[in-house]
Motif scaffolding. Structure first.
Motif, PDB file in Angstrom:
ATOM      1  N   UNK A  70       1.073  -1.234   0.522  1.00  0.00           N
ATOM      2  CA  UNK A  70       0.477   0.100  -0.135  1.00  0.00           C
ATOM      3  C   UNK A  70       0.970   1.206   0.007  1.00  0.00           C
ATOM      4  N   UNK A  71       1.184   2.552  -0.624  1.00  0.00           N
ATOM      5  CA  UNK A  71       2.036   3.177  -0.853  1.00  0.00           C
ATOM      6  C   UNK A  71       1.359   4.653   0.010  1.00  0.00           C
ATOM      7  N   UNK A  72       2.444   4.091   0.896  1.00  0.00           N
ATOM      8  CA  UNK A  72       2.880   5.149   2.107  1.00  0.00           C
ATOM      9  C   UNK A  72       3.542   6.231   2.079  1.00  0.00           C
ATOM     10  N   UNK A  73       3.273   7.740   1.679  1.00  0.00           N
ATOM     11  CA  UNK A  73       4.299   9.223   1.679  1.00  0.00           C
ATOM     12  C   UNK A  73       5.006   9.324   3.231  1.00  0.00           C
ATOM     13  N   UNK A  74       5.401  10.124   2.742  1.00  0.00           N
ATOM     14  CA  UNK A  74       6.493  11.117   4.382  1.00  0.00           C
ATOM     15  C   UNK A  74       4.847  12.232   3.765  1.00  0.00           C
ATOM     16  N   UNK A  75       4.355  12.965   4.666  1.00  0.00           N
ATOM     17  CA  UNK A  75       3.820  13.585   5.062  1.00  0.00           C
ATOM     18  C   UNK A  75       4.755  15.177   5.503  1.00  0.00           C
ATOM     19  N   UNK A 107     -11.074   3.231  -4.987  1.00  0.00           N
ATOM     20  CA  UNK A 107     -11.804   4.734  -4.591  1.00  0.00           C
ATOM     21  C   UNK A 107     -11.277   5.862  -5.639  1.00  0.00           C
ATOM     22  N   UNK A 108     -11.453   7.153  -5.291  1.00  0.00           N
ATOM     23  CA  UNK A 108     -10.799   8.428  -5.220  1.00  0.00           C
ATOM     24  C   UNK A 108      -9.726   8.564  -4.826  1.00  0.00           C
ATOM     25  N   UNK A 109      -8.419   9.562  -5.745  1.00  0.00           N
ATOM     26  CA  UNK A 109      -7.468   9.677  -4.760  1.00  0.00           C
ATOM     27  C   UNK A 109      -7.430  11.053  -4.588  1.00  0.00           C
ATOM     28  N   UNK A 110      -8.212  12.054  -5.186  1.00  0.00           N
ATOM     29  CA  UNK A 110      -8.396  13.007  -4.595  1.00  0.00           C
ATOM     30  C   UNK A 110      -9.372  13.431  -3.411  1.00  0.00           C
ATOM     31  N   UNK A 111      -8.754  13.801  -1.972  1.00  0.00           N
ATOM     32  CA  UNK A 111      -9.174  14.287  -1.168  1.00  0.00           C
ATOM     33  C   UNK A 111     -10.753  14.903  -1.357  1.00  0.00           C
ATOM     34  N   UNK A 112     -10.860  15.361  -2.216  1.00  0.00           N
ATOM     35  CA  UNK A 112     -12.276  16.100  -3.532  1.00  0.00           C
ATOM     36  C   UNK A 112     -13.454  15.101  -3.608  1.00  0.00           C
ATOM     37  N   UNK A 155      -9.375   4.500   1.113  1.00  0.00           N
ATOM     38  CA  UNK A 155      -8.908   4.930  -0.794  1.00  0.00           C
ATOM     39  C   UNK A 155      -8.032   4.557  -0.655  1.00  0.00           C
ATOM     40  N   UNK A 156      -7.552   3.524  -1.040  1.00  0.00           N
ATOM     41  CA  UNK A 156      -5.820   3.179  -0.323  1.00  0.00           C
ATOM     42  C   UNK A 156      -4.718   2.742  -2.498  1.00  0.00           C
ATOM     43  N   UNK A 157      -3.871   3.059  -2.321  1.00  0.00           N
ATOM     44  CA  UNK A 157      -3.055   3.045  -3.735  1.00  0.00           C
ATOM     45  C   UNK A 157      -2.150   1.437  -2.928  1.00  0.00           C
TER      46      UNK A 157
END
Length: 202
Positions: free
Chosen positions: A50-55, A94-99, A70-72
Motif C-alpha cells: 500500500x503506497x505510503x508517503x512522508x507527509x 476509490x477516488x485518489x483526491x480528497x475532493x 481509498x488505498x493505492x
C-alpha cells in the motif's frame, strides 16, 4: 515489480532528502497524484503493498487511504533517468483526491469515444433530463436495463452467426450503449472492469 531500494536514488538532488513520487493508475495510465517518500515510507510501501508517503505538513508517515479506505495498491515502480524521482503504478481503491475525484490533476480526458460516452451516461444519470431515452432507462431500473443488454447481446450474436458484418456493428453499438447504462446503474466503472481483466491476466 522493479527491484528497487531507496539506496538506488540520488537524494542529493531532492529537496529535504525526500523523493518525489508520481502515482499513475496502472490500468488507465492516468496520473493520479504527487507525493514524497523518505526511506521509511518507501520500505513500508514495498512491505505492505500500500503506497505510503512522508507527509511534509504532518511530519510523519501517511499511508494513502488509512482513514478514507481509498488505498493505492502497489503494482510497479520505476526510477527516472536521474534516479531522483519515482514513478509508481498503482491500483486506486476509490477516488485518489480528497475532493472525491479520480485524480488530483484536472486534466482533460484523453480516452476514446466509449469512455466519453460513459461520461455522458453518468451525466444523464445525475441530471435525469426530460425526453431522454437514457433517463427513461434509469427510471425503469436495473431489471429493464439488464433486459435490454440481454436483448442486444442476442441480436448481436444472431448477426454474427449470419455473417452480416454491418448489422453486427449496428447491434454491437446498441449492446455497448446499454452495457454502459447497466454499469452506471450498478455503480461500476469501465476502470473497474479493466482492473478485473488485468487481475485475471496477471
Amino acid at each position: 515489480m522493479s527491484n528497487l531500494s531507496f539506496d538506488d536514488f540520488n537524494l542529493s538532488k531532492c529537496a529535504d532528502g525526500l523523493l518525489p513520487v508520481i502515482i499513475q493508475d496502472s490500468v488507465s495510465m492516468k496520473v493520479l497524484m504527487l507525493g514524497y517518500m523518505d526511506r521509511e515510507a518507501f520500505d513500508k510501501t514495498v512491505s505492505t503493498g500500500k503506497v505510503t508517503f512522508f507527509s511534509r505538513t504532518r511530519g510523519k508517515l501517511w499511508t494513502k487511504g488509512e482513514t478514507s479506505g481509498n488505498y493505492l495498491l502497489l503494482r510497479e515502480m520505476y526510477a527516472d533517468c536521474d534516479s531522483d524521482t519515482l514513478l509508481i503504478k498503482a491500483v486506486p481503491v476509490g477516488p485518489t483526491c480528497h475532493r472525491g475525484t479520480e485524480s488530483c490533476f484536472d486534466t482533460p480526458a484523453e480516452e476514446g469515444f466509449i469512455r466519453k460516452l460513459s461520461e455522458i451516461v453518468k451525466r444523464r444519470h445525475k441530471e435525469m433530463p426530460e425526453n431522454s431515452y437514457t433517463t427513461r432507462l434509469f427510471i425503469k431500473g436495473v431489471k429493464k436495463i439488464a433486459q435490454k443488454v440481454g436483448e442486444e447481446a442476442v441480436e448481436s450474436a444472431v448477426e454474427a452467426v449470419d455473417g452480416n458484418r454491418s448489422r453486427f456493428i449496428y447491434e454491437a453499438g446498441d449492446l455497448m450503449f446499454h452495457y454502459l447504462v447497466l454499469l452506471e446503474e450498478m455503480g461500476v466503472s469501465l476502470d473497474d472492469v479493466e482492473r478485473e481483466l488485468l487481475f485475471r491476466h496477471t
